[in-house]
Design an enzyme around this catalytic site. Sequence first.
Site, PDB file in Angstrom:
ATOM      1  N   LYS A  60       0.891  -1.345  -0.073  1.00 18.53           N
ATOM      2  CA  LYS A  60       0.191   0.057   0.010  1.00 18.53           C
ATOM      3  C   LYS A  60       0.889   1.249  -0.031  1.00 18.53           C
ATOM      4  CE  LYS A  60      -4.006  -2.093   2.208  1.00 18.53           C
ATOM      5  NZ  LYS A  60      -3.317  -3.457   2.729  1.00 18.53           N
ATOM      6  N   ALA A 172     -13.040 -13.494   7.020  1.00 23.34           N
ATOM      7  CA  ALA A 172     -12.904 -12.924   8.552  1.00 23.34           C
ATOM      8  C   ALA A 172     -13.597 -11.586   8.777  1.00 23.34           C
ATOM      9  CB  ALA A 172     -11.473 -12.827   8.727  1.00 23.34           C
ATOM     10  N   GLY A 175     -17.154 -10.246   4.454  1.00 19.70           N
ATOM     11  CA  GLY A 175     -17.628  -9.999   3.154  1.00 19.70           C
ATOM     12  C   GLY A 175     -18.322 -11.176   2.568  1.00 19.70           C
TER      13      GLY A 175
HETATM   14  O1  C5P Z   1      -7.670 -12.119   6.646  1.00 21.12           O
HETATM   15  P1  C5P Z   1      -8.427 -11.201   5.901  1.00 21.12           P
HETATM   16  O2  C5P Z   1      -9.145 -12.036   4.781  1.00 21.12           O
HETATM   17  O3  C5P Z   1      -9.393 -10.233   6.395  1.00 21.12           O
HETATM   18  O4  C5P Z   1      -7.274 -10.418   4.992  1.00 21.12           O
HETATM   19  C1  C5P Z   1      -7.681  -9.253   4.221  1.00 21.12           C
HETATM   20  C2  C5P Z   1      -6.319  -8.719   3.270  1.00 21.12           C
HETATM   21  O5  C5P Z   1      -6.399  -7.684   2.414  1.00 21.12           O
HETATM   22  C3  C5P Z   1      -5.351  -8.336   4.502  1.00 21.12           C
HETATM   23  O6  C5P Z   1      -4.031  -8.670   3.889  1.00 21.12           O
HETATM   24  C4  C5P Z   1      -5.415  -6.810   4.271  1.00 21.12           C
HETATM   25  O7  C5P Z   1      -4.493  -5.913   4.703  1.00 21.12           O
HETATM   26  C5  C5P Z   1      -5.850  -6.772   2.838  1.00 21.12           C
HETATM   27  N1  C5P Z   1      -6.823  -5.438   2.594  1.00 21.12           N
HETATM   28  C6  C5P Z   1      -7.826  -5.282   3.073  1.00 21.12           C
HETATM   29  N2  C5P Z   1      -8.547  -4.088   2.626  1.00 21.12           N
HETATM   30  C7  C5P Z   1      -8.192  -3.249   1.722  1.00 21.12           C
HETATM   31  C8  C5P Z   1      -6.939  -3.423   1.229  1.00 21.12           C
HETATM   32  C9  C5P Z   1      -5.933  -4.609   1.732  1.00 21.12           C
HETATM   33  O8  C5P Z   1      -8.233  -5.905   3.880  1.00 21.12           O
HETATM   34  N3  C5P Z   1      -8.720  -2.399   1.429  1.00 21.12           N
END
Ligand code: C5P
Length: 213
Positions: A60, A172, A175
């Site tokens: 990011k 988690a 969504g």
């Molecule tokens: O564990 P989980 O499925 O929530 O992981 C989501 C991943 O996507 C993490 O690596 C998080 O940093 C990344 N991410 C996010 N939302 C965003 C951009 C990236 O959850 N807008």
Amino acid sequence: MTEIILALDVMKKDKAVSIVQKAAPYIDKVKIGYPLVLAEGLGIAEILSEYKKPLIADFKVADIPNTTRLIAEEVFSRGFSAIICHGFVGHDSVRACVETAHENMGECYVVTEMSHPGAVDFFHGGVAERIAELVCEAGADGIIAPATRPERTAVLRSLIGNKKILSPGVGAQGGDPDAIAGIVDGIIVGRAIYESSDPAAAARQYSCFRTGI
Ligand code: C5P
């Protein structure tokens, strides 16, 4: 046909390798970010390259153009195929990331709106839409948009046309893959796979979105 992208936010090399090994038949790409790279170093990319899954560097990036370029050059020299940068930093920084990615035959994805609850504090009210326009102007390959807010991702889709959307927040963060898969090109799943006692079975649950069946 929606790709499944494993967000590999684990802190140990052995665990990272083991999860990728188990989930490999059911995933298309692996996204690596600060947790794993700070813990194990950027060399983790070379170790994971054995599994032949394109690696996405989720740093990011949000910096001035020169620093952005230095970061992106290092990422691509280590074998990553794509990099994620922030869009709020503005056109010159985003362009620097896009140009460096393309010079290295890689892709650049721009965060338009994040997936967590607090993202609405700043990304709503037109900011995400402006970033989406910037993505088109800068020639980026796609955006990162939230699976936790499919209605927002649909709005962003209408602004970026055929550019790709990779969407985190499935599992988690709550969504629903059924609600988002039809409008995005990739679903990013982290904890729902890597925290499972059976990462292969957890990853396989998303296979229907890969095949479209
Ligand atoms: O564990 P989980 O499925 O929530 O992981 C989501 C991943 O996507 C993490 O690596 C998080 O940093 C990344 N991410 C996010 N939302 C965003 C951009 C990236 O959850 N807008």
